[in-house]
Write a protein that holds these residues in place. Structure first.
Motif, short mmCIF file in Angstrom:
data_model
loop_
_atom_site.label_atom_id
_atom_site.label_comp_id
_atom_site.label_asym_id
_atom_site.label_seq_id
_atom_site.Cartn_x
_atom_site.Cartn_y
_atom_site.Cartn_z
N THR A 81 -1.12 3.97 17.65
CA THR A 81 -0.85 2.89 17.11
C THR A 81 -0.14 3.34 15.92
O THR A 81 -0.82 3.85 15.06
N PRO A 82 1.29 3.44 15.23
CA PRO A 82 1.46 3.92 14.45
C PRO A 82 1.04 2.88 13.42
O PRO A 82 0.31 1.79 13.08
N ASP A 83 0.68 3.17 12.07
CA ASP A 83 0.19 2.53 11.25
C ASP A 83 1.26 1.75 9.98
O ASP A 83 2.21 2.13 9.60
N THR A 84 1.65 0.36 10.29
CA THR A 84 2.55 -0.14 10.05
C THR A 84 1.43 -0.89 8.37
O THR A 84 2.89 -2.04 8.16
N ARG A 85 0.30 -1.06 8.10
CA ARG A 85 -0.10 -2.28 6.73
C ARG A 85 1.58 -1.32 5.60
O ARG A 85 2.01 -0.38 5.64
N PRO A 86 1.49 -2.39 4.99
CA PRO A 86 2.77 -2.44 3.32
C PRO A 86 2.01 -0.76 2.47
O PRO A 86 0.64 -1.29 2.65
N LEU A 87 2.83 -0.60 2.13
CA LEU A 87 2.28 0.66 1.48
C LEU A 87 2.87 0.19 -0.21
O LEU A 87 3.61 -0.10 -0.24
N PRO A 88 2.57 0.82 -1.37
CA PRO A 88 2.76 0.49 -2.72
C PRO A 88 4.16 0.86 -2.75
O PRO A 88 4.73 2.24 -2.77
N VAL A 89 5.47 0.40 -4.13
CA VAL A 89 6.10 0.88 -4.37
C VAL A 89 5.43 1.70 -5.28
O VAL A 89 5.51 1.87 -6.70
N LEU A 90 6.78 2.92 -4.84
CA LEU A 90 5.88 3.96 -6.84
C LEU A 90 7.14 3.70 -7.33
O LEU A 90 8.87 3.25 -7.35
N ASN A 91 6.74 3.71 -8.56
CA ASN A 91 7.92 4.03 -10.06
C ASN A 91 7.90 3.82 -10.92
O ASN A 91 6.31 4.99 -10.58
N GLU B 102 2.39 11.53 0.96
CA GLU B 102 1.85 11.54 -0.85
C GLU B 102 2.00 10.24 -1.09
O GLU B 102 1.42 10.47 -2.57
N ILE B 103 0.88 9.28 -0.53
CA ILE B 103 0.56 8.70 -0.55
C ILE B 103 -0.93 8.41 -0.14
O ILE B 103 -1.42 8.02 0.67
N TYR B 104 -1.44 8.41 -1.03
CA TYR B 104 -3.47 8.29 -1.01
C TYR B 104 -4.05 7.18 -1.85
O TYR B 104 -3.28 7.28 -2.10
N LEU B 105 -4.23 6.16 -0.77
CA LEU B 105 -4.39 5.17 -1.86
C LEU B 105 -6.57 4.97 -1.40
O LEU B 105 -7.25 5.09 -1.24
N PRO B 106 -6.53 4.80 -2.57
CA PRO B 106 -8.56 4.54 -3.58
C PRO B 106 -9.08 3.27 -2.43
O PRO B 106 -8.61 1.87 -1.90
N ARG B 107 -10.52 3.73 -1.86
CA ARG B 107 -10.76 2.26 -1.10
C ARG B 107 -12.64 3.30 -2.05
O ARG B 107 -12.76 4.43 -1.90
N PHE B 108 -13.31 2.34 -1.14
CA PHE B 108 -15.08 2.83 -2.01
C PHE B 108 -15.44 1.65 -0.54
O PHE B 108 -16.03 1.24 0.45
N ARG B 109 -16.57 3.66 -0.88
CA ARG B 109 -17.36 3.28 0.48
C ARG B 109 -19.39 2.84 -0.43
O ARG B 109 -19.20 3.25 -1.09
N VAL B 110 -19.63 2.17 0.17
CA VAL B 110 -20.43 1.24 0.09
C VAL B 110 -22.33 2.21 -0.20
O VAL B 110 -22.30 2.49 1.61
#
Length: 141
Positions: A2-12, A128-136
């Motif tokens: 399924t396509p990823d439909t999570r919201p994305l940040p707004v670029l400013n 063009e958008i890579y989001l940070p996440r953290f691995r425990v």
């Protein structure tokens, strides 16, 4: 799939530069030229002294887990097939805190606790958008 439909940040103008860094595999922090304080999320003025002078500095990529939660409720339809998921507040080694998605694998899932070490992972959401996440990774030594 399924396509990823999570919201994305707004670029400013303040965030566009951040995502240019993440494309290179780095999480940039703003560092004040006047007081050397770090900040994340990008802003025009320093949180500590109010100076408008700053430079970009890549984070080292580590930190510690301050707080966390496992989300079971679907707050946005884009997360329906990803629930439950982990989120947390991470204090970067440089000092700023960031709220982020967490990657929690066994054996840590059963014993997750504040103070555990985390490492940066970047999740590609668009070209063009890579989001940070953290691995425990475990308890700080």
């Amino acid at each position: 799939m399924t396509p990823d439909t999570r919201p994305l940040p707004v670029l400013n103008p303040e965030t566009r530069r951040l995502f240019e860094y993440t494309l290179r595999g780095e999480l940039p922090l703003q560092r004040c030229a006047a007081c050397d304080g770090y900040r994340f999320i990008p802003r025009v003025l320093c949180d500590h002294c109010g100076s408008p002078e700053w430079n970009w500095t890549p984070a080292q990529g580590g930190g510690q887990l301050i707080s966390f939660a496992r989300v079971h409720k679907v707050f946005h339809p884009g997360f329906a097939d990803r629930t439950p998921y982990w989120i947390g507040i991470v204090e970067l080694d440089e000092g700023p805190r960031i709220t982020s998605a967490l990657t929690v694998r066994k054996p840590w899932e059963e014993s997750l606790a504040a103070g555990m070490r985390v490492v940066l992972e970047l999740e590609r959401r668009t070209p063009e958008i890579y989001l940070p996440r953290f691995r425990v990774t475990g308890v700080e030594e």
